[in-house]
Enzyme design. Structure first.
Site, mmCIF file in Angstrom:
data_model
loop_
_atom_site.group_PDB
_atom_site.id
_atom_site.type_symbol
_atom_site.label_atom_id
_atom_site.label_comp_id
_atom_site.label_asym_id
_atom_site.label_seq_id
_atom_site.Cartn_x
_atom_site.Cartn_y
_atom_site.Cartn_z
ATOM 1 N N ARG A 10 1.049 -36.535 19.607
ATOM 2 C CA ARG A 10 0.134 -35.798 19.406
ATOM 3 C C ARG A 10 0.620 -35.391 17.951
ATOM 4 N NH1 ARG A 10 -0.272 -32.018 24.290
ATOM 5 N NH2 ARG A 10 -1.840 -33.481 24.969
ATOM 6 N N MET A 21 2.661 -16.565 9.483
ATOM 7 C CA MET A 21 2.214 -15.770 8.707
ATOM 8 C C MET A 21 1.694 -16.026 7.591
ATOM 9 S SD MET A 21 3.234 -12.029 11.047
ATOM 10 C CE MET A 21 4.979 -12.180 10.515
ATOM 11 N N LEU A 58 4.136 -12.602 17.834
ATOM 12 C CA LEU A 58 5.729 -13.432 18.050
ATOM 13 C C LEU A 58 6.543 -12.975 16.510
ATOM 14 C CD1 LEU A 58 5.375 -15.860 20.229
ATOM 15 C CD2 LEU A 58 6.223 -14.207 21.203
ATOM 16 N N GLY A 101 0.835 -1.557 -0.297
ATOM 17 C CA GLY A 101 0.280 -0.534 -0.625
ATOM 18 C C GLY A 101 0.815 0.824 0.097
ATOM 19 N N THR A 102 1.977 1.268 0.836
ATOM 20 C CA THR A 102 3.047 2.648 0.740
ATOM 21 C C THR A 102 3.437 2.771 -0.020
ATOM 22 O OG1 THR A 102 3.012 1.317 3.393
ATOM 23 C CG2 THR A 102 4.490 3.538 1.994
ATOM 24 N N ASP A 113 5.886 -10.845 5.131
ATOM 25 C CA ASP A 113 5.329 -12.054 4.384
ATOM 26 C C ASP A 113 6.429 -12.616 3.096
ATOM 27 O OD1 ASP A 113 3.393 -12.501 6.356
ATOM 28 O OD2 ASP A 113 2.251 -11.757 4.844
#
Lengths: 341, 341, 341, 341
Positions: free
Chosen positions: A162, A169, A272, A103-104, A127
């Site tokens: 498990r 992200m 985080l 956007g910037t 990202d």
């Protein structure tokens, strides 16, 4: 020359190192002076800024966040270009260095082309989804944090036999999932670019379990399982088709448990991944990008941004970074699948 | 196809991830089988090896060191090519993947060219000094460890108003010093490629001190100060002109203290830089290089090695990596100096 | 003497170091032999075990999780004491070392008192809520991970001028919240032992914001705000009055945002806190507890467990650890409040 | 009440957290005001100080070093008590909080007893060798850094089948060596309190090697091998009998290599152990000690210091901390030996 510097959009490890690189290079080599603009375009539109000296940037290379603050204010809000010109004139600011994401950079590019403002850019996306640059700073820190987290979760998964589903992200692209998943030895990596079915996921999980492993599934937040929409009419997806309620990992874990019969748990790494001290890699990249941006401003290359190509910092059009999202290419997906199951 | 894998020379974070990448790709995609050769060429010459399966490489991506062991045995020792052929034939080994540095790749290249052996390579150098590859695995881990160490040392330096001289790896090139120094905000970075005088070092140290900083000097182990030889006739330098006794940092610190009057301390990071779990960056790079090497062997590209170019893994001649040392270029040195003093 | 070892309940960093301490001490000093029982009481009831030698425990001190596996199987299920005696007799197992939390120690204590079984214990609780022991292993690792996470989150909070609400473990007690909050400089710490009102929380958050800080709120998962029940009749709390849906942090963050007007975000650390390599502190404590447990078994001190008092490892009744929860005392709460706001 | 705060002697992770604890407790609870004295007793004798407010200590809990600076200036130098009284009177300083080690506490205690000055103390020793306190802050950080370093060195040692000799801090006591050695699984731990012969060391090293391990030897800097003096008449030992030239590890490694025939390498951790951000454990301990010291000053308990006993912070005579060195007791040495070889 008096240059205004702003950071805009989500914060990213390395922002402070970029700022330091800009200021040291500009002052030492070009005899420029600097103004720190607070909270992105907001500070410019609301005239909230301060003279930024060598002292302000000292010791910054390893510090997370941005000393300038950031916001999601759009450059065409609240008076827009008109107001910017006024504020810049009032302070004698000749040009701007805008550090930001899609956007910037799109906004800055338009301000250069349509309004003739003097702006150069530094691409920022944790990202790693901007075009025309190999990697962007912050991405290495995010992949490192995610990798370390998966390493940790593996030991508890193994003790309890498990399956662990870890959400990282990546709204539109799967770079963090791909790299952290490969680095930490995941048995399945799920990315927005490559929808797969529940059955395929279950097969990978079961295969890992059958080999005696605690299955590790790494999923980018923007991943949507194949054939998902119809199944969750009652759960809600957002306008881009992404799962809304509490993260895709929280949706996947019980699904996997139901299909495979393997106890499954979800962890969402969330904020985080963008916090804390940047890695050495990101600090070096950020510093070099900042120094290159100071050069671009000095030489009046408005509309350009500093960009990594191989081992070099080069200059490319800001607009070229935003024309198309940098997705994970098919060959990287195929490469990764060799490690699945 | 039965492929022997060996790791040779100094160990390097990421070796295990390379091995895992080779084995998983080879078994899953090419239906190859693997033999793990112990301690580099030694294991091949002395017939010390084992069948290496998926089970042997499981969970390896984050583990430091090499499960194959390593040594500095030269391939032309103890029988050399003749003996290798014998041992390979006895085990039905068709080809080799050699993971190693300058010496290993040069030797392997010669074995391909002169002896017709079937060998492909993976370049390994923690110093990042091999040609025809952007970066080599292990380097990112080394620069990370060094950066974290300098971050730590800075706090104690500042409390005591001392100058800290930190010696990092880099016998012939200054890559680790350059990157860790930039990342950690050093006030002087000293590299073999760019000898500087004691006076210049003292000027940087004094300038930092005058601005209220605890001066941080990062020096590559192979750095030799300008005009050094004559001054230390009684201290001894080795055949390449490098300071022998106890490390260059131990030599520089008292010199700096004497010239500047600023209390100075030396720290030599040494083996710490090559130990422990690789960074996410190195794990991904290593895994991809290993997978690409398995492909090279599958396709019979003898004499080639896997190499990083930008974001891609490509294939280049092994011999091209060793023809010339990859030094820090002048523009990186100039870039860094903006941050000095 | 042949001793069975089992780990039961949630996993905890340091379990492997305890096991290693037991085995090394028992074999080297007491000439004992060991059987590793898989997945807690389940392995004993289902006869799932293996001879455990020095080789099995080598290199374990720094490894997270438990090589024995764990489960929440209750000792009085599936045949209970009767079946245990049978299996122990069949393997020639004289005695057991049970490493576990409240349920495990209570069960083991009952098995000693009512059934005359030969069992000694090692207390395990990552929450640090067992009585008659200063600290338990795993707690230091959990507080370290939480502290590092809060450090990271602070930088992103400051860049965006946000309030961060971080949820840490602690179902019934606030030890992790208290320590991580103090260590990381939280502006409010919320613990099950000390319910406070929304207004009080908002006051601390606003006060921090007014001093220019990004407010950091650390909350134990078991915290319930004062006057909570009536307000969330439609949200659901579990049988102990704890907030169910998605964690208390996800409930608090929007509440704080609404009351204070400060943008707020939640992060739930979850399983991250119990994963990965234990801290040096926990490794030393675990090793010593394991060695002491081997001594207790050697000397036939059935019903006792190893426990930390000051700098010493002493022996106490297992039953004494479970009689009352070790809550955060009032003076620690008052001490912490000095740092709030 | 106006209180001067000083930090003296070698720096230690946690000093800043102590300072923050003092200031926040004093201002918030006791309405005290504070003066930060620069570089220990030097700042008091030379009148180098500043008003220290809440703002000065904000964000300090996780920062290494000391914002006050430190030096080894002795309190009885340069005018001594007379001069102190003058400077304190000039600034209206009623009392002092001295954070320091053996020398500082002994000096402060004498100033209280002989001169009637108002001083309370906080014990500081990274070596953990002060009496009448369970642990001191900084020690946990040092043992953590040393443990992590040994973990790293182990992987490179194993790859090369080498013995690693790692020198850690501990001039007079072996606490760091003992804990880091136990935590990282060392095969021999050498401490000043327990001299052993070269033959014993060689036996441990050989035994570990025979079991297929890369032998890890952790040695405290103050260790002197049994029967050492006569052998190294030409190498020099200092006044306390400690090896001078380049560290004991550099002396031991070649000795071990010669006796055992196993290639051996030395690493000296040095200043790394006292730098950087304190662990969560040390931050909590430091904060609590600081707060307790503010209370001691408020209540006029001159000559007392804050001290850790079990889980409590108590108050003891400063003089009691320095009367006898806190050595590693025999039973800890015996406990550790179970893990050797």
């Amino acid at each position: 020359m008096k240059i205004g510097v702003l950071t805009s959009g989500g914060d990213c490890p390395g922002l402070n190192a970029v700022i330091r690189g800009i200021v040291r290079k500009g002052i030492r080599t070009h005899d420029a002076s600097f103004v720190g603009i607070r909270d992105g375009w907001r500070g410019l539109l609301e005239d909230d800024m301060f003279d930024m000296t060598m002292l302000d940037v000292r010791g910054l290379s390893g510090r997370g966040g941005t000393i300038l603050g950031t916001s999601r204010t759009h450059p065409y809000e609240d008076g827009g270009p008109e107001r910017m010109r006024e504020v810049m004139a009032a302070h004698g600011i000749d040009s701007l260095i805008a550090i930001g994401g899609e956007g910037t950079l799109a906004g800055a590019s338009r301000l250069v082309q349509e309004e003739g403002l003097h702006i150069v850019g530094v691409p920022k996306t944790i990202d790693n989804d901007l075009g025309n640059t190999d990697y962007t700073f912050g991405f290495d820190t995010a992949q490192s944090i995610a990798t370390e987290a998966i390493d940790r979760l593996r030991t508890t998964a193994e003790s309890h036999h498990r399956c662990m589903v870890i959400e990282v992200m990546g709204r539109n692209v799967g770079w963090i999932a791909l790299h952290a998943g490969m680095a930490a030895g995941a048995h399945a990596i799920l990315m927005p670019e490559f929808p797969v079915s529940f059955d395929q996921i279950a097969e990978w999980v079961t295969s890992a379990k059958d080999r005696g492993r605690a299955p590790i599934v790494v999923v980018a937040e923007g991943f949507v399982p194949e054939g998902f929409d119809s199944q969750v009419a009652d759960q809600g997806v957002d306008s881009r088709g992404r799962v809304r309620l509490g993260g895709i990992a929280n949706y996947l874990a019980p699904q996997i448990e139901e299909i495979t019969g393997i106890e499954s748990r979800a962890t969402i790494l969330g904020h985080l991944q963008r916090g804390g001290s940047p890695t050495a890699y990101d600090r070096v990249l950020s510093t070099r990008l900042g120094m290159a941006a100071a050069d671009l401003a000095q030489h009046g290359h408005w509309g350009k941004m500093a960009s990594l190509k191989g081992t070099d910092i080069v200059s490319v059009e800001m607009s070229s970074a935003v024309h198309s999202l940098k997705s994970v290419p098919l060959h990287r997906w195929e490469e990764a699948q060799v490690l699945f199951g």
